[in-house]
Motif scaffolding. Structure first.
Motif, PDB file in Angstrom:
ATOM      1  N   ARG A 123       0.826  -1.203   0.000  1.00 26.34           N
ATOM      2  CA  ARG A 123       0.000   0.000   0.000  1.00 26.34           C
ATOM      3  C   ARG A 123       0.861   1.254   0.000  1.00 26.34           C
ATOM      4  O   ARG A 123       0.583   2.229  -0.703  1.00 26.34           O
ATOM      5  CB  ARG A 123      -0.928  -0.001   1.217  1.00 26.34           C
ATOM      6  N   GLU A 124       1.909   1.247   0.825  1.00 21.79           N
ATOM      7  CA  GLU A 124       2.814   2.390   0.877  1.00 21.79           C
ATOM      8  C   GLU A 124       3.515   2.608  -0.464  1.00 21.79           C
ATOM      9  O   GLU A 124       3.684   3.742  -0.920  1.00 21.79           O
ATOM     10  CB  GLU A 124       3.848   2.188   1.990  1.00 21.79           C
ATOM     11  N   GLN A 125       3.905   1.500  -1.081  1.00 22.46           N
ATOM     12  CA  GLN A 125       4.561   1.590  -2.394  1.00 22.46           C
ATOM     13  C   GLN A 125       3.606   2.140  -3.443  1.00 22.46           C
ATOM     14  O   GLN A 125       3.991   2.963  -4.280  1.00 22.46           O
ATOM     15  CB  GLN A 125       5.076   0.214  -2.809  1.00 22.46           C
ATOM     16  N   LEU A 126       2.330   1.697  -3.380  1.00 21.33           N
ATOM     17  CA  LEU A 126       1.321   2.185  -4.321  1.00 21.33           C
ATOM     18  C   LEU A 126       1.104   3.689  -4.144  1.00 21.33           C
ATOM     19  O   LEU A 126       1.007   4.431  -5.132  1.00 21.33           O
ATOM     20  CB  LEU A 126       0.005   1.433  -4.108  1.00 21.33           C
ATOM     21  N   LYS A 127       1.036   4.143  -2.895  1.00 20.06           N
ATOM     22  CA  LYS A 127       0.857   5.567  -2.629  1.00 20.06           C
ATOM     23  C   LYS A 127       2.025   6.384  -3.182  1.00 20.06           C
ATOM     24  O   LYS A 127       1.825   7.457  -3.763  1.00 20.06           O
ATOM     25  CB  LYS A 127       0.722   5.809  -1.131  1.00 20.06           C
ATOM     26  N   ARG A 128       3.249   5.862  -3.003  1.00 23.17           N
ATOM     27  CA  ARG A 128       4.430   6.567  -3.515  1.00 23.17           C
ATOM     28  C   ARG A 128       4.409   6.649  -5.035  1.00 23.17           C
ATOM     29  O   ARG A 128       4.758   7.689  -5.623  1.00 23.17           O
ATOM     30  CB  ARG A 128       5.709   5.871  -3.036  1.00 23.17           C
ATOM     31  N   GLU A 129       3.970   5.547  -5.666  1.00 24.36           N
ATOM     32  CA  GLU A 129       3.917   5.520  -7.134  1.00 24.36           C
ATOM     33  C   GLU A 129       2.868   6.499  -7.656  1.00 24.36           C
ATOM     34  O   GLU A 129       3.087   7.198  -8.641  1.00 24.36           O
ATOM     35  CB  GLU A 129       3.613   4.101  -7.628  1.00 24.36           C
ATOM     36  N   ILE A 130       1.720   6.545  -6.976  1.00 29.28           N
ATOM     37  CA  ILE A 130       0.660   7.477  -7.383  1.00 29.28           C
ATOM     38  C   ILE A 130       1.135   8.916  -7.227  1.00 29.28           C
ATOM     39  O   ILE A 130       0.907   9.757  -8.109  1.00 29.28           O
ATOM     40  CB  ILE A 130      -0.622   7.241  -6.564  1.00 29.28           C
ATOM     41  N   TYR A 131       1.798   9.196  -6.101  1.00 26.31           N
ATOM     42  CA  TYR A 131       2.301  10.554  -5.883  1.00 26.31           C
ATOM     43  C   TYR A 131       3.377  10.910  -6.908  1.00 26.31           C
ATOM     44  O   TYR A 131       3.421  12.034  -7.418  1.00 26.31           O
ATOM     45  CB  TYR A 131       2.870  10.686  -4.468  1.00 26.31           C
ATOM     46  N   ARG A 132       4.209   9.938  -7.239  1.00 27.51           N
ATOM     47  CA  ARG A 132       5.298  10.177  -8.193  1.00 27.51           C
ATOM     48  C   ARG A 132       4.757  10.537  -9.568  1.00 27.51           C
ATOM     49  O   ARG A 132       5.289  11.410 -10.262  1.00 27.51           O
ATOM     50  CB  ARG A 132       6.182   8.932  -8.266  1.00 27.51           C
ATOM     51  N   ILE A 177       0.938  13.871 -11.884  1.00 30.97           N
ATOM     52  CA  ILE A 177       0.594  14.721 -13.032  1.00 30.97           C
ATOM     53  C   ILE A 177      -0.007  13.880 -14.152  1.00 30.97           C
ATOM     54  O   ILE A 177      -0.991  14.277 -14.793  1.00 30.97           O
ATOM     55  CB  ILE A 177       1.842  15.472 -13.540  1.00 30.97           C
ATOM     56  N   MET A 178       0.572  12.708 -14.375  1.00 34.91           N
ATOM     57  CA  MET A 178       0.045  11.822 -15.423  1.00 34.91           C
ATOM     58  C   MET A 178      -1.368  11.345 -15.079  1.00 34.91           C
ATOM     59  O   MET A 178      -2.222  11.242 -15.955  1.00 34.91           O
ATOM     60  CB  MET A 178       0.976  10.626 -15.597  1.00 34.91           C
ATOM     61  N   TYR A 179      -1.601  11.062 -13.792  1.00 38.77           N
ATOM     62  CA  TYR A 179      -2.935  10.628 -13.388  1.00 38.77           C
ATOM     63  C   TYR A 179      -3.963  11.737 -13.585  1.00 38.77           C
ATOM     64  O   TYR A 179      -5.145  11.462 -13.861  1.00 38.77           O
ATOM     65  CB  TYR A 179      -2.931  10.170 -11.930  1.00 38.77           C
ATOM     66  N   LEU A 180      -3.529  12.984 -13.445  1.00 39.19           N
ATOM     67  CA  LEU A 180      -4.445  14.103 -13.662  1.00 39.19           C
ATOM     68  C   LEU A 180      -4.960  14.131 -15.101  1.00 39.19           C
ATOM     69  O   LEU A 180      -6.105  14.526 -15.352  1.00 39.19           O
ATOM     70  CB  LEU A 180      -3.750  15.428 -13.327  1.00 39.19           C
ATOM     71  N   PHE A 181      -4.095  13.721 -16.039  1.00 38.61           N
ATOM     72  CA  PHE A 181      -4.516  13.683 -17.433  1.00 38.61           C
ATOM     73  C   PHE A 181      -5.600  12.630 -17.673  1.00 38.61           C
ATOM     74  O   PHE A 181      -6.317  12.677 -18.680  1.00 38.61           O
ATOM     75  CB  PHE A 181      -3.314  13.407 -18.342  1.00 38.61           C
ATOM     76  N   LEU A 182      -5.695  11.657 -16.772  1.00 38.17           N
ATOM     77  CA  LEU A 182      -6.715  10.618 -16.918  1.00 38.17           C
ATOM     78  C   LEU A 182      -8.097  11.088 -16.462  1.00 38.17           C
ATOM     79  O   LEU A 182      -9.102  10.493 -16.837  1.00 38.17           O
ATOM     80  CB  LEU A 182      -6.328   9.378 -16.099  1.00 38.17           C
ATOM     81  N   VAL A 183      -8.131  12.146 -15.656  1.00 38.62           N
ATOM     82  CA  VAL A 183      -9.401  12.596 -15.075  1.00 38.62           C
ATOM     83  C   VAL A 183     -10.456  12.917 -16.128  1.00 38.62           C
ATOM     84  O   VAL A 183     -11.600  12.447 -16.024  1.00 38.62           O
ATOM     85  CB  VAL A 183      -9.166  13.804 -14.139  1.00 38.62           C
ATOM     86  N   PRO A 184     -10.144  13.710 -17.178  1.00 38.74           N
ATOM     87  CA  PRO A 184     -11.175  13.983 -18.196  1.00 38.74           C
ATOM     88  C   PRO A 184     -11.707  12.701 -18.868  1.00 38.74           C
ATOM     89  O   PRO A 184     -12.909  12.599 -19.117  1.00 38.74           O
ATOM     90  CB  PRO A 184     -10.439  14.872 -19.212  1.00 38.74           C
ATOM     91  N   ALA A 185     -10.806  11.747 -19.130  1.00 39.52           N
ATOM     92  CA  ALA A 185     -11.236  10.497 -19.761  1.00 39.52           C
ATOM     93  C   ALA A 185     -12.147   9.701 -18.834  1.00 39.52           C
ATOM     94  O   ALA A 185     -13.172   9.143 -19.268  1.00 39.52           O
ATOM     95  CB  ALA A 185     -10.015   9.661 -20.141  1.00 39.52           C
TER      96      ALA A 185
END
Length: 311
Positions: free
Chosen positions: A7-16, A19-27
């Motif tokens: 879980r901690e590793q997943l959180k770090r990856e998401i935070y890292r 910006i890329m995840y933000l691009f997924l929001v409109p989709a």
């Protein structure tokens, strides 16, 4: 402990990659709004929907509409046309983008390669309204280029759009031509991912072009081919198959209705033109469930036979 570390590793990856995840929001928003929210309309399948009473005020009738369309000859005719057109489109059209992608990939980088790619992609961006008008002009019984060529050879002109039997040929050829180049993009990306060192090693070992194709190129893109085939089979009975609704709507006419009315056009006709909302919704629900079943079945077969699937 292991779960906490993951879980901690997943959180770090998401935070890292935030910006890329933000691009997924409109989709994601688009999928929710246009794909998941309309699923509430499935309730109409079990109602005698009244536009005045609304979705939650209309009378519930259970499986009434399902029984009706299973006994409707128009439904079975539309199903036959859909399976025939999409089935033939998959059988004929599925291998062609792979062949074209391999041919383009094998070309030397230069103007000819770029022009070939551009020409093959362009039809995808042309509206079906324009394509429909173009096809009608080409196949016109009096002034069409195809019939002029037939008359030049001494033959009799063919009324392509007055003979129902010609419709399947027209729509399959047109759909393949329009989407052939666009579908090569995925396969070209897969070909680009093959390690060039494999080709170099094969050349050193004396492998010819056919052997490199058979033992390196095709195995290298086979997972992508399998994925695309699974998704294509899932579209066997809906508008994303060989013949989209736009294609049928712009190429059909009353004279070819017996061979051109597909399930999607039948749903449109019943739901929009005849205001049979619940009847059309029930057909759409069954159509979606069958597509889901086909995708799951194709995926399981792929996993058992090839060792990999789409999910």
């Amino acid at each position: 402990m292991k779960l906490l570390r993951n879980r901690e590793q997943l959180k770090r990856e998401i935070y890292r990659y935030r910006i890329m995840y933000l691009f997924l929001v409109p989709a994601i928003i688009a999928v929710v709004v246009f794909s998941y929210v309309p699923m509430v309309g499935v309730l109409m399948s079990f109602q005698d929907y009244d536009i005045v009473k609304g979705l939650f005020g209309s009378e519930w009738v259970g499986l009434k509409h399902f029984k009706e369309f299973f006994s409707d000859s128009g439904f079975w005719s539309a199903l036959k046309n859909t399976l025939a057109i999409n089935g033939l489109s998959i059988l004929i059209g599925f291998p062609l983008p792979i062949i074209l992608a391999i041919a383009i990939f094998s070309m030397k980088d230069g103007i000819f390669k770029k022009v070939t790619q551009t020409i093959s992609y362009l039809p995808h961006f042309v509206s079906w309204v324009v394509v429909g008008g173009l096809v009608y002009k080409l196949l016109d019984v009096d002034t069409g280029a195809i019939n002029n060529f037939i008359k030049t050879l001494g033959g009799e002109p063919i009324a392509f759009f007055r003979e129902p039997l010609w419709f399947w040929v027209i729509i399959i050829v047109t759909c393949i031509w329009k989407e052939l180049g666009w579908n090569t993009i995925i396969y070209l990306a897969a070909l680009s991912g093959i390690d060039a060192e494999q080709y170099e090693a094969a050349l050193v070992d004396g492998a010819n072009k056919r052997q490199r194709l058979w033992y390196i190129t095709l195995p290298g893109i086979m997972p992508v081919v399998g994925l695309m085939l699974i998704m294509t089979i899932g579209n066997l009975i809906n508008a994303n198959g060989g013949a989209s609704f736009d294609a049928v709507y712009n190429l059909r006419n009353a004279l070819t209705a017996s061979m051109s009315d597909t399930l999607d056009y039948y749903i449109f006709s019943q739901g929009i033109q005849h205001n049979e909302y619940s009847y059309a919704a029930s057909i759409g629900l069954v159509q979606g469930l069958v597509s889901l079943f086909l995708v799951i079945t194709a995926n399981r077969v792929s996993r058992k036979t090839r060792g990999y699937g789409a999910f």
